[in-house]
Design a protein around this motif. Structure first.
Motif, short mmCIF file in Angstrom:
data_model
loop_
_atom_site.label_atom_id
_atom_site.label_comp_id
_atom_site.label_asym_id
_atom_site.label_seq_id
_atom_site.Cartn_x
_atom_site.Cartn_y
_atom_site.Cartn_z
N ARG A 216 0.84 -1.20 0.00
CA ARG A 216 0.00 0.00 0.00
C ARG A 216 0.87 1.25 0.00
O ARG A 216 0.57 2.25 -0.69
CB ARG A 216 -0.92 -0.04 1.23
CG ARG A 216 -1.84 1.19 1.32
CD ARG A 216 -2.78 1.10 2.51
NE ARG A 216 -3.81 0.08 2.29
CZ ARG A 216 -3.93 -1.04 3.02
NH1 ARG A 216 -3.07 -1.28 4.02
NH2 ARG A 216 -4.89 -1.91 2.77
N SER A 217 1.95 1.22 0.76
CA SER A 217 2.85 2.37 0.82
C SER A 217 3.48 2.64 -0.55
O SER A 217 3.64 3.81 -0.95
CB SER A 217 3.94 2.12 1.86
OG SER A 217 4.88 3.16 1.86
N HIS A 220 0.91 4.38 -2.64
CA HIS A 220 0.76 5.78 -2.24
C HIS A 220 1.91 6.63 -2.78
O HIS A 220 1.69 7.76 -3.24
CB HIS A 220 0.69 5.88 -0.72
CG HIS A 220 -0.58 5.33 -0.16
ND1 HIS A 220 -0.82 5.20 1.20
CD2 HIS A 220 -1.71 4.86 -0.77
CE1 HIS A 220 -2.03 4.69 1.39
NE2 HIS A 220 -2.58 4.47 0.21
N ARG A 221 3.11 6.12 -2.69
CA ARG A 221 4.27 6.87 -3.20
C ARG A 221 4.16 7.04 -4.71
O ARG A 221 4.47 8.10 -5.26
CB ARG A 221 5.56 6.14 -2.84
CG ARG A 221 5.91 6.16 -1.37
CD ARG A 221 7.03 5.18 -1.07
NE ARG A 221 8.27 5.54 -1.77
CZ ARG A 221 9.33 4.76 -1.82
NH1 ARG A 221 9.30 3.55 -1.25
NH2 ARG A 221 10.41 5.16 -2.46
N SER A 224 1.81 9.76 -5.88
CA SER A 224 2.23 11.14 -5.58
C SER A 224 3.28 11.67 -6.55
O SER A 224 3.73 12.80 -6.42
CB SER A 224 2.79 11.22 -4.16
OG SER A 224 3.98 10.46 -4.05
N TYR A 237 -4.77 0.70 -8.12
CA TYR A 237 -4.73 0.80 -6.66
C TYR A 237 -6.09 0.48 -6.05
O TYR A 237 -6.19 -0.27 -5.07
CB TYR A 237 -4.29 2.21 -6.26
CG TYR A 237 -4.45 2.51 -4.79
CD1 TYR A 237 -3.79 1.73 -3.83
CD2 TYR A 237 -5.26 3.56 -4.35
CE1 TYR A 237 -3.93 2.01 -2.48
CE2 TYR A 237 -5.41 3.83 -3.01
CZ TYR A 237 -4.74 3.05 -2.07
OH TYR A 237 -4.89 3.31 -0.73
N GLU A 241 -7.06 -2.51 -3.46
CA GLU A 241 -7.68 -2.27 -2.16
C GLU A 241 -9.00 -3.04 -2.03
O GLU A 241 -9.36 -3.50 -0.95
CB GLU A 241 -7.94 -0.77 -1.96
CG GLU A 241 -6.69 0.07 -1.71
CD GLU A 241 -6.13 -0.12 -0.31
OE1 GLU A 241 -6.51 -1.09 0.36
OE2 GLU A 241 -5.29 0.70 0.10
N VAL A 258 -9.67 6.92 1.29
CA VAL A 258 -8.25 6.75 1.62
C VAL A 258 -7.81 7.96 2.44
O VAL A 258 -8.59 8.90 2.66
CB VAL A 258 -7.39 6.62 0.36
CG1 VAL A 258 -7.83 5.43 -0.46
CG2 VAL A 258 -7.45 7.89 -0.48
N SER A 259 -6.57 7.97 2.86
CA SER A 259 -6.11 9.07 3.71
C SER A 259 -6.14 10.38 2.95
O SER A 259 -5.92 10.43 1.74
CB SER A 259 -4.68 8.78 4.21
OG SER A 259 -3.78 8.82 3.13
N VAL A 262 -2.88 11.19 1.06
CA VAL A 262 -2.70 10.54 -0.24
C VAL A 262 -3.53 11.24 -1.30
O VAL A 262 -3.09 11.45 -2.44
CB VAL A 262 -3.07 9.05 -0.15
CG1 VAL A 262 -3.02 8.40 -1.53
CG2 VAL A 262 -2.14 8.33 0.80
N ASN A 266 -1.98 12.99 -4.63
CA ASN A 266 -2.34 12.54 -5.98
C ASN A 266 -2.88 13.69 -6.82
O ASN A 266 -2.55 13.80 -8.02
CB ASN A 266 -3.36 11.42 -5.88
CG ASN A 266 -3.80 10.92 -7.24
OD1 ASN A 266 -4.92 11.15 -7.69
ND2 ASN A 266 -2.90 10.24 -7.94
#
Length: 817
Positions: A216-217, A220-221, A224, A237, A241, A258-259, A262, A266
């Protein structure tokens, strides 16, 4: 990723042997068609072998032929000559940085023959290739090879997992920010971590959750970073999920579940990609010339610099140098940016190492490389090795070699005086460097200020660091043996002795040089300098001795100067011939004019019945020599010598920093084919005939000239050329201290012409007639006495009540009683 059509072409005979071993039934004699194919292959192989022999001969004569190496390697791959192929690639990589495609080809060839025991050798090949250029394709092949062939990685053991994660983390900053191709690195990273997840026991919930969070990390990277097709990454993604039990709307861009961090990252990444989309489109156009594409890369770099993200700036620089590896301007621009941004570190020294391998002929890069090593506290051995390697290169001027020597000495001096220096340096290193520089540069830079600066620096360090006065004097004595005609060198030697308080030694130097011949007024200056020196430092006896020595020398110099001024300058042979032709032409014109006047006079008056009538002279009336006046005029004009074409530079651009490879047609094409360029003049060295990197371009009007000047600092043949309007009048002296003077030394200003020149021949000037004192003009007036008033003398002012005297009273004052 490794599947490709780049495998080595096998030998035809080897194929037949393998086929016969697998199936004895196929060992029958070939058919007639097969025989024809075999003959054709044999002919091709013989031709290839002949070409290989020819290329080997060429490379033996000139090992720096890049194109010959590329063709040689291509033929060796075709004939599957593995041993020679390896040797050729090693030899080429020792001289040139190989392109990413050449490294990729080499690594894939070796990987196709890979076995467990030679995996480290192939890994080293990939590392060497990535050391030259950060290529996305090379990184992907490297990662794929490790997953497939490295025994320590295969099967996902804990040590292998750590090794691959470290490799992927290296690849991301190096290639993962490539806007159009960076997705390949991120996707490969996720696939690897997915494979690790598949090996974890489903009962080990804690370990599986850690691995899921790691994937997941990475997502997220990835989201971005401003990359192409971010929408596809977002869908992937959400799908992933969904598999983990989190319900996300795949069909929308909603990231509310999502957070917040993130989602914001994005959105910013998508905006950044939109800002860069047109720049990516510009550098990917197929119809651009190299110069135009290079300029688009520079525009892209400038844009990334404004964003302030050093990682992204480095990424676009890396793409540019991979596209234009031999552009010295690009490498200088890149390394200067790294110096300002990173200050120190292995990244900077590594960049300089690559730059000097790509452009070894650029002295500025080598000098900057030495400074970067010094900032990074490199060892003396490492700095020395780079310095020695730089001296093996060929530069365009000896000033570049001088700059390298001075940079080396500067570094030694700083480190020798530094309290933080861990290793002790001996002063002999500085002395040896100076001696090497003097021996090499003196034959080429004799009597130049640059060479004088080198020896002045050397003598100062002999005194201040070496504490060796005899060594400093030896520097000057050795230099003056070869450059004794430089007045500045003698002054520098004398100044050193005076500064040290060695008056006797300084006096002895004056005695050695006061009779020497120097340029301009240098001979007089050294004599007067000795007298001034004795006034300030010597006693009366030494001053009198200096006067006794100097005055005859000054008189001798004055006499020589008078003789030179009185001796008329003899014209050269070419000038004599031109003057003779001119006099003949003038004589012909005078004779022609006289003949015409006589004919017109004889024809002007004709008596008709006792009356005079005027008859106009026609053009066709023949002169006494039987020729018409027109023909006489033509002959007179032909008699005049042809004058060379004069360029007035009224609508001309001056071009500098021009590549020596640029031809006239290249410059014309650079300014456009619309007919605005009238002519182009490329300047060459008088001695060698090689281009000087300067040119003039004449234009038909100011509008085209302005358009040309607008291209100032544009890239042309890999260099930023400078374009300015030519203004030859700027450098000319229009006025002297006495006024406007022509080439003969005569004043053109009427107000500055002496009265004697205005007077009639043999007559008196107005001042002479009036008895006034006449100003003595000219250079030869050293013996004319002058009335000089005593120091402090002031003209007394008449008192207010004093009555002016009449002429008679003044006359009576001087009459004898």
């Amino acid at each position: 990723m490794m599947a490709d059509d780049t495998e080595l072409v096998s030998n035809t005979d080897q194929k037949m042997e393998d086929a016969s071993a697998e199936n004895p039934a196929r060992a029958d004699p070939p058919s007639s068609d097969d025989s024809g194919d075999s003959d054709s292959d044999s002919e091709d192989e013989a031709e290839s072998n002949q070409q290989i022999v020819t290329l080997e001969s060429e490379l033996s004569a000139n090992p720096y032929n890049y194109d010959a190496y590329v063709q040689y390697i291509k033929l060796l791959r075709k004939t599957a000559n593995l041993e020679k192929l390896r040797q050729a690639r090693e030899a080429m990589s020792a001289i040139f940085p190989l392109s990413p495609s050449l490294w990729l080809e080499w690594a894939r060839d070796e990987a196709s023959l890979a076995a467990s025991e030679n995996v480290p050798e192939i890994v080293m090949l990939y590392e060497r290739g990535l050391s030259d250029y950060q290529s996305v394709s090379l990184w992907c092949d490297y990662l794929s090879f490790m997953l497939e062939f490295d025994p320590s990685v295969r099967g996902y053991p804990s040590e292998g997992i750590s090794k691959m994660r470290s490799l992927f983390e290296r690849a991301i900053p190096a290639a993962g920010f490539h806007v159009t191709e960076g997705n390949r690195i991120w996707e490969g990273y996720r696939e690897f971590e997915q494979g690790v997840l598949a090996t974890i026991d489903e009962a080990d919930i804690e370990e599986r959750n850690k691995q899921i969070q790691r994937i997941r990390s990475i997502f997220h990277r990835h989201l971005s970073v401003p990359l192409e097709n971010l929408s596809s990454t977002l869908i992937a993604y959400k799908t992933w999920e969904l598999e983990q039990g989190i319900d996300l709307d795949i069909g929308s861009d909603d990231l509310s579940k999502v957070s917040h961090q993130v989602a914001v990252a994005n959105k910013k990444a998508q905006q950044m990609y939109s800002e860069r989309a047109h720049l990516e489109e510009n550098i990917s156009k197929q119809d651009l010339s190299d110069t135009e594409k290079f300029q688009e890369f520079m525009n892209y770099i400038k844009f990334e610099k404004t964003s302030g993200d050093p990682t992204r700036v480095q990424a676009i620089y890396e793409r540019a140098v991979a596209e234009y590896p031999v552009s010295s301007d690009l490498w200088i621009d890149y390394t200067v940016y790294l110096d300002k941004t990173l200050k120190v570190g292995k990244a900077i020294t590594h960049a300089y190492s690559r730059a000097t391998r790509s452009c070894p002929w650029t002295g500025d890069l080598w000098a900057r490389y030495l400074l970067a090593l010094e900032r990074g506290s490199a060892s003396e051995k490492e700095i020395y090795d780079v310095f020695e390697k730089s001296l093996q290169c060929t530069f365009s001027s000896f000033e570049e070699y001088l700059d390298l020597y001075l940079t080396r000495v500067d570094g030694l001096r700083r480190r020798m005086l530094s309290t933080r220096m861990l290793e002790a340096l001996d002063y002999s290193l500085i002395r040896e460097t100076f001696q090497q520089a003097s021996d090499y540069l003196t034959p080429h830079m004799q009597n130049t200020d640059s060479l004088l600066h080198l020896h002045t620096y050397w003598a100062n360090l002999e005194l201040n660091i070496g504490k060796d006065l005899a060594g400093a004097r030896g520097v000057w004595d050795s230099f003056l043996k070869k450059s004794g005609g430089m007045l500045a060198a003698w002054h520098a030697y004398i100044d050193m002795e005076v500064h040290l308080g060695h008056i006797k030694e300084a006096r002895s130097i004056y005695r050695r040089c006061y009779t020497r011949k120097f340029d301009g007024t240098g001979s007089e200056d050294i004599c007067k300098g000795w007298l001034r020196f004795e006034r300030e430092h010597g006693d009366l006896e030494h001053f009198d001795l200096a006067v006794q020595k100097v005055m005859p020398r000054l008189e001798e110099l004055q006499l020589m100067r008078l003789q030179q001024e009185s001796t008329p300058v003899k014209p050269s042979a070419g000038l004599k011939e031109h003057s003779s032709q001119k006099r003949k032409a003038e004589q012909n014109v005078e004779e022609e004019s006289l003949a015409k006047r006589q004919k017109r006079k004889s024809q002007k008056e004709v008596d008709l019945g006792g009356q005079s009538a005027t008859v106009p002279a026609t053009k066709n009336v023949k002169a006494e020599n039987g020729k018409t006046a027109d023909s006489d005029k033509e002959e007179t004009e032909d008699a005049k010598p042809l004058k060379p074409k004069v360029y007035r530079d009224e609508c001309t651009a001056f071009i500098s920093n021009l590549s020596v490879k640029a031809q006239e047609e290249d410059i014309r094409k650079f300014f456009g084919d619309d007919g605005g360029v009238d002519s182009i003049r490329i300047l060459h060295h008088k001695d060698t005939g090689k281009p000087r990197g300067l040119a003039y371009a004449d234009f038909v009007d100011d509008e085209h000239l302005a358009a040309a000047i607008a291209k100032n600092r544009k890239m042309f043949f890999g260099k930023k050329i400078s374009i300015a309007r030519s203004n030859p009048k700027k450098g000319k002296k229009e006025f002297t201290r006495r006024g406007n003077v022509d080439g003969s030394g005569n004043s053109k200003d009427p107000s500055l012409i002496s009265e004697k020149a205005k007077a009639p021949l043999g007559g008196e000037t107005e001042g002479e007639r009036k008895g006034n004192e006449v100003e003595v003009r000219g250079k030869n007036t050293f013996a004319v006495p002058r009335n000089v008033k005593p120091l402090g003398y002031t003209t007394p002012k008449p008192s207010a009540d004093e009555t002016p005297k009449s002429n008679d009273e003044f006359r009576n004052m001087f009459l004898k009683k």
